[in-house]
Design a protein around this motif. Structure first.
Motif: not given
Length: 215
Positions: A49-64, A72-74
């Motif tokens: 994507v040409g810019e930083p993607v970090t761990a803070a950009d990851i979304v996780e939960s117990k439900e999902d 991201l657009d993909f």
């Protein structure tokens, strides 16, 4: 498919492969999993994507528990087996396409699971591959059965990672012999691309499957 030259990142070789599916292009990248596969995945996505993607950009939960990247657009999905990791991600602007990917090392010890968990048609096919015309098992037959078992198992795993639901109660017993597989009470279909793990540099004999569907 377009096999791109291997590159090195974080002292690890990354093997890349572009795959065309009925719903659009998908990028695959394979690499040794340890010590930290997520940092490599973030590096691959950042480069793309040409810019930083970090761990803070990851979304996780117990439900999902499926990792998501809202910025991201993909879609992004990954899998690992026997110390090797494969990440799959769509083209820019392809948010309407959901991706699932699975890598499984071959092991004849798991063939008995087909009769216990697979659909009747799938189990019968694998059983027929294991038995020769003389009625005895042969090495060649077992290899064919092993390849078919893991082709179907990878389809089931990638299907589940693509569309969700219940794996043991729903996906595992669903017949995956057809391609695409139509979802119940829906116009959606899941399309599979069956590959060999060597296509993305896996050092062991393994099956690899990519599943795609429209949201």
């Amino acid at each position: 498919m377009n096999d791109i030259n291997a590159i090195s990142s974080d002292t690890r070789t990354i093997r890349r492969l572009d795959v065309e599916t009925p719903l659009g292009g998908v990028h695959l990248a394979g690499f040794v999993q340890k010590p930290d596969h997520r940092s490599v995945i973030l590096g691959i996505l950042s480069e793309y994507v040409g810019e930083p993607v970090t761990a803070a950009d990851i979304v996780e939960s117990k439900e999902d528990t499926r990792p998501k990247f809202p910025k991201l657009d993909f879609d992004v999905n990954w899998t690992h087996s026997d110390g090797y990791c494969v990440v799959a991600f769509g083209e820019r602007g392809s948010l309407g396409m959901r991706i699932g990917v699975d890598l499984e090392r071959y092991s004849p010890r798991r063939l008995h699971l087909a009769e216990r968990f697979f659909s009747t048609d799938e189990a019968d096919l694998i059983k027929s591959l294991m038995v020769s015309t003389e009625g005895s098992a042969e090495q060649g037959d077992e290899r064919a059965a092993e390849q078919e078992f893991f082709r179907l198992w990878c389809r089931k795993e990638s299907f589940y990672k693509c569309v969700g639901g219940e794996f043991f109660e729903g996906t595992l017993r669903r017949n995956m012999l057809k391609n695409p597989v139509h979802l119940d009470a829906s116009d959606r279909s899941v399309h599979f691309v069956d590959l060999d793990g060597s296509a993305v540099g896996a050092p062991m004999k393994a099956a690899l499957c990519l599943a795609v569907s429209r949201l």
